[in-house]
Design a protein around this motif. Structure first.
Motif: not given
Ligand code: ZN
Length: 675
Positions: A517-518, A568, A522, A511-514
């Motif tokens: 925030e990773t 992202g 993941e 899922a799209s994530r900066r």
């Protein structure tokens, strides 16, 4: 771990031939042609009676022609139909009057006979009638059934076979010495039938070939066939030639051919053939026992059980892995027999189609998986027939000259010419990860359509049924599980003999994530699937790619995110960039092994598993676009589909790109940041 599957095909013990006639089923048949279909299917679905087009049947009926006249018509099995699944359209309708006139000719070449048979058809759209049509016409019975029953062949092909046949059958059969199929056989049968048929005759036996039964009804003709075959089986049983004891007890776990050894053999046989061949391996107690017999050279070195097998298995199997010697022997066999053919012949490839090896058991080779299956099934039966004839007093195949005559028969050579050029990937194997959906599924379909056999790996498949006649092996496998990869590769090599093309497609798009925030988990999971699993696959498949007859090919499914990343998607973009770098290094390292490694960078392929509605909406929002505009945001303003990617992937594997390695090709409709 991949789901457990049985061995490719164990030889099942044969039971006494069963009479499968069912009165209720027969009563449901509307007419004689329907009954003909019904009892033909009964015969055709019993492999100890009929194998792969190895029998034929007919019925004589009357029908009205366009002028309102009644004509006698022979409905005989057409070539290209299998008795086990035949339908009314599989019976070619021929005018009896014309057939009976043809039978009176002093001679008729096989090519002329095929043309004349077509001229007898009442329906010009019908496929070619069996070449034994005239023989069926000459037998004065309504229903005629013909099989190459194993038990009958075993008795025929033993020492004093004819004497034993006479003892078994008395005057119930007319016995015809071996004559090659075609016009002369029909004439010989008619002659013998006139001379020897009597009140007790229920069938006819063609030495070293097969058996006929006939009667006024479908049921009686079928019953007679079962009776005649059972008599041969009883004779074998009475003479302790039915159940053949194993010469040694084999612990299968102690015999496990290595992938490299199998791929080496397939590579060498392909080199002898001059084109790639698939190879299926059948390591089971029956084939191992046979291959390890001290008298194997004598038993396997004589020839086929029945002449038409020569097209599928060649006259002789190869013993061990002596490919050069086999090819040299084949060339001498051709040189010895070709001058007697009376026509200028072109030698077929000198490579074996069956291999008997003390470690591998039996291997079968062919340009398609279906060809391998047919050859191995025929040879399973051949082993049984040889051992029974041997136990009965001595196995004796037809002389080489007779088998050569069938192998180089003008009708068989014409069939080969008609078959035309093979497909671009005929005889080759593609291994595709993530093959159950999206780009992987599209690549699978494209590879199959272009003649490759495909091993498809995925975590789950929606359906395991497919219509590819063994060309598609679906392997349930998590690419991050090393043991599962190992088992899948073993299964692939056992089914097809190697891997020529590796399509690394399986991947995840989190899922799209900066970046801020990773989470580690993941990042790690993405790298494990998109990168680490592919390193392992490249490493483990490399020994097979090196042995690919035409040179190995790898296509890596990268991403537009490699040359033009977006915000992202750090884990995804980084994993695909590292994978692309891995591919470039592989191209450098493996060029001297003739392995080509190329990468495609698709973009916005929305019919894939990665693009769930949620991901699509999120990505569109990240670019401040509607979903519709997001799908076409490229220079060509076009949508990119999985099939577009598959077309480029297969092209990269084809000879068109034979001189290209280390390339990266965008499939993105044109991207301003990439251009
Ligand atoms: Zn036949």
């Amino acid at each position: 771990m991949p789901a457990r599957r049985p061995l490719p095909r164990e030889l099942q013990p044969t039971t006494h031939v069963k009479n499968e006639w069912n009165n209720a089923h027969a009563a449901a048949c509307a007419d004689d042609l329907a009954l003909r279909v019904y009892s033909s299917r009964l015969l055709g679905s019993n492999p100890s009676l009929v194998l792969h087009g190895g029998g034929n049947t007919s019925v004589k009926m009357q029908s009205e022609n366009i002028f309102g006249e009644t004509e006698d018509i022979l409905h005989v099995k057409a070539s290209g139909w299998d008795l086990g699944t035949i339908q009314p359209a599989g019976f070619a309708p021929l005018r009896m009057a014309h057939l009976m006139r043809l039978a009176q000719l002093p001679e008729l070449s096989d090519t002329a006979m095929v043309r004349e048979l077509r001229a007898c058809l009442t329906n010009p759209a019908s496929p070619d009638p069996s070449v034994e049509a005239i023989l069926h016409a000459l037998l004065p019975h309504k229903f005629v059934d013909h099989t190459h029953a194993d038990a009958v062949i075993a008795v025929c092909n033993s020492t004093n076979g004819e004497e034993q046949i006479r003892k078994v059958y008395g005057n119930s059969l007319v016995i015809v010495p071996y004559v090659m199929p075609g016009f002369l056989l029909a004439k010989a049968c008619a002659l013998e039938f006139q001379k020897h048929a009597g009140a007790h005759t229920i069938g006819m036996l063609l030495m070293h070939h097969g058996i006929f039964s006939f009667a006024a009804t479908a049921e009686e003709s079928y019953n007679r066939m079962i009776t005649l075959v059972s008599l041969a089986e009883d004779h074998l049983k009475r003479n302790q030639a039915w159940v053949i004891p194993a010469t040694e007890t084999i612990e299968l776990s102690a015999v496990s051919p290595s992938r490299t050894d199998l791929a080496t053999l397939r590579s060498e046989v392909s080199a002898a053939a001059g084109f790639p061949l698939l190879m299926s391996t059948h390591t089971n107690p029956v084939s191992l026992n046979f291959a390890r017999r001290p008298d194997i050279a004598h038993l396997a070195g004589q020839g086929c059980a029945t002449p038409d097998h020569v097209i599928r298995t060649k006259r002789l199997p190869m013993l061990g892995r002596t490919v050069e010697q086999y090819a040299a022997t084949y060339k001498s066999y051709f040189a010895a027999h070709a001058p007697t053919a009376g026509a200028s012949l072109t030698m077929l490839d000198p490579a074996p189609r069956i291999v008997l090896d003390q470690q591998f058991g039996m291997c079968a080779l062919g340009r398609t998986a279906a060809d391998c299956n047919i050859a191995s099934e025929i040879y399973d039966h051949t082993i049984e027939i040889i051992l029974r004839a041997h136990a009965l007093g001595g196995w004796q195949a037809l002389p080489a000259a007779d088998l050569f005559a069938i192998e180089y028969w003008e009708l068989e050579q014409a069939k080969l010419l008609r078959a035309g050029l093979p497909k671009v990937f005929a005889g080759e194997v593609a291994l595709i990860t993530g093959s159950a959906s999206g780009i992987g599924l599209a690549c699978t379909n494209a590879m199959l359509a272009q003649g490759a056999a495909v091993a498809g790996l995925d975590r789950a498949f929606q359906t395991t049924e497919n219509n590819y006649k063994g060309s598609l092996l679906q392997l349930t496998c998590d690419v991050t599980d090393a043991a599962a990869i190992d088992a899948s590769l073993t299964e692939t090599v056992r089914a097809f003999g190697g891997v020529d093309m590796l399509i690394l497609n399986a991947g995840v798009f989190p899922a799209s994530r900066r970046i801020a925030e990773t989470p580690d988990s993941e990042w790690d999971a993405t790298m494990r699937i998109n990168l680490d699993a592919n390193l392992r696959l490249l490493r483990e498949v490399y020994p097979m790619l090196r042995l690919s007859p035409r040179g190995g090919r790898v296509v890596i499914v990268g991403s537009r995110n490699v040359p033009a990343p977006g915000p992202g998607a750090a884990a995804y973009s980084a994993s695909k960039a590292a994978l692309t770098q891995l591919a470039r290094v592989a191209a450098l390292e493996w060029g001297s092994d003739s392995i080509r490694v190329n990468t495609v960078h698709p973009d916005s392929v929305f019919d894939t598993g990665i693009w769930t509605d949620a991901v699509l909406t999120a990505r569109a929002a990240a670019y401040n676009l509607s979903v519709e505009d997001y799908k076409r945001r490229n220079v060509l303003r076009t949508e990119v589909h999985s099939t577009d990617v598959a077309a480029v992937v297969t092209a990269l594997c084809s000879p068109a790109f034979a001189k290209t390695t280390g390339a990266q090709i965008p499939i993105d409709g044109g991207n301003e940041r990439v251009i």
